[in-house]
Design an enzyme around this catalytic site. Structure first.
Site, PDB file in Angstrom:
ATOM      1  N   TYR A  91       0.859  -1.189   0.000  1.00 32.45           N
ATOM      2  CA  TYR A  91       0.000   0.000   0.000  1.00 32.45           C
ATOM      3  C   TYR A  91       0.891   1.232   0.000  1.00 32.45           C
ATOM      4  CZ  TYR A  91      -3.589   3.331   1.441  1.00 32.45           C
ATOM      5  OH  TYR A  91      -4.433   4.406   1.513  1.00 32.45           O
ATOM      6  N   TYR A 104      -5.287   4.713  -7.761  1.00 28.32           N
ATOM      7  CA  TYR A 104      -5.595   4.538  -6.335  1.00 28.32           C
ATOM      8  C   TYR A 104      -6.929   3.843  -6.162  1.00 28.32           C
ATOM      9  CZ  TYR A 104      -6.136   5.368  -1.388  1.00 28.32           C
ATOM     10  OH  TYR A 104      -6.305   5.181  -0.037  1.00 28.32           O
TER      11      TYR A 104
END
Lengths: 290, 126
Positions: A185, A235
């Protein structure tokens, strides 16, 4: 739920028009309550506070983060679905980009994207007959330091990644030596560094040495964020890293496929991470080719 | 501002940094809350902090996420650790952004923004 027989299939999905609407900006800017009177808004600055504390605590900063931004961009340049597919990035480009919230420049921060991701989870037994080779979940771990950034003592690590990573590896019955690639992430470059550091790939302050000479790039010895990640692909919250790991293990990644195509090791096991808040929550998951 | 932090902001108006101190364990806490995060006691009294501390960490804004801050760019948001213990999100003023460092010693300075509200900001302390 699957093991208990409550359901047969679970769909994990995420979709957002974060780029063309103002909903993501509104969500990030409205939740800061009393902080707003001091001009403190959003996630960039929260992570900037964490990254600055890290720069004070151990040897890190833009010299380390440029390897992450540039390395991931090289992966995006192999991925036609990536927002930054056509745009090359050099170290010079990284340093020439404008400051957003110091110590972060533009290319330290993730993209705002219109798009989505979905994954289907089922039992190994049901997955056997599906069109694509299934990917197995070997281990999972979570750890949530929780404290708001103002009071947090984990900003420079250990973050939740340390215990979540240990938990996931223990469940999987493997060590870091067994990991072929990582999908991390990456809301900001620093997040990638602190996560890999807390997982134990290198010690505090050893990141620059570890990342340099293309470690995480195509052809590197530990590929990281092979779609371009949130910095250069798109994203989609935790589904950017998680879905890429599954796609790589299925062998569905075209020009960016790990293995001979990109002069990297053919992956058996990939480590993924997700985190939330300002390093307040962390999940780690280990996936394996069936 | 909420019910828990009302006393803090009333203190600011009087140019005092008021925090809750736990009667049971002595922990001085922020943000304000009904129970002590260390020992869960509800017994508490408000104390006044001296206003001295150090910069725990900071960020320099080069983008204004609200038009009200456009004229202040570049400005410094910092997390200041007070000598009494609590850490407070605030601004560093009275020096250039490139002069701010982690662990720099700072002291409170008050900015009266309206009749009702004063903001505790911090400046270098020598």
């Amino acid at each position: 739920m699957l093991e208990a027989g409550l359901c047969n299939y679970v769909v994990l999905s995420y979709g957002h028009n974060a780029f063309s609407s103002d909903s993501m900006r509104r969500m990030l800017l409205e939740r800061n309550a009393d902080d707003a009177v001091f001009g403190h808004f959003g996630a960039v600055a929260g992570y900037a506070l964490a990254a600055r504390r890290a720069m004070h605590t151990f040897d890190t900063g833009p010299e380390t983060w440029k390897h992450i931004a540039v390395g991931q961009r090289k992966w995006a340049n192999l991925n036609p679905a990536a927002t930054m597919y056509d745009l090359l990035m050099t170290f010079e480009d990284y340093y020439n980009a404008r400051w957003i919230v110091e110590p972060f420049r533009l290319f330290d921060t993730c993209l705002m994207t219109d798009g989505g991701r979905a994954m289907v989870i089922t039992s190994a037994k049901r997955a056997r007959d599906l069109r694509h080779p299934p990917v197995l979940i070997m281990g999972m771990g979570q750890h949530n330091p929780s404290y708001d950034v103002h009071q947090a003592t984990h900003l420079a690590g250990p973050t939740g990644a340390k215990r979540a990573g240990e938990m996931a590896l223990r469940m999987a019955g493997i060590t870091l030596k067994d990991i072929d690639a990582c999908e991390i992430y990456d809301c900001f470059t620093y997040t990638v560094e602190i996560t890999l550091q807390d997982y134990g790939f290198f010690g505090p302050g050893e990141g620059e040495d570890w990342f340099k000479n293309g470690t995480i790039e195509p052809g590197g010895r530990m590929p990281v964020n092979t779609s371009g990640g949130q910095l250069s692909e798109g994203y989609y919250m935790g589904l950017t890293p998680f879905s890429e790991a599954a796609m790589q293990l299925m062998g569905r990644c075209g020009n960016r496929q790990l293995g001979p195509v990109t002069n990297t090791k053919s992956p058996e096991i990939i480590l993924c991470s997700d985190n939330g808040g300002i390093l307040q929550t962390h999940s780690c998951i280990v996936l394996k080719r069936s | 501002m909420n019910g828990d932090s009302k006393e803090f902001w009333a203190g600011c108006k009087a140019h005092e940094l008021r925090f809750q101190k736990c009667n049971a364990c002595g922990h001085v806490r922020w943000p304000a809350s009904i129970i002590c995060p260390m020992c869960y006691s509800k017994e508490t009294k408000w104390t006044v902090a001296e206003g001295k501390g150090r910069v725990y960490t900071f960020a320099v804004y080069h983008v204004a996420y609200h038009p009200g801050f456009e004229n202040d760019l570049p400005y410094v948001v910092a997390d200041v650790e007070l000598e009494e213990g609590p850490r407070l999100l605030t601004n560093i003023v009275g020096c250039r952004p490139d002069e701010v460092k982690c662990d720099m010693l700072v002291e409170v300075t008050w900015e009266d923004i309206t009749e009702e509200f004063s903001l505790p900001k911090f400046k270098p302390r020598h």
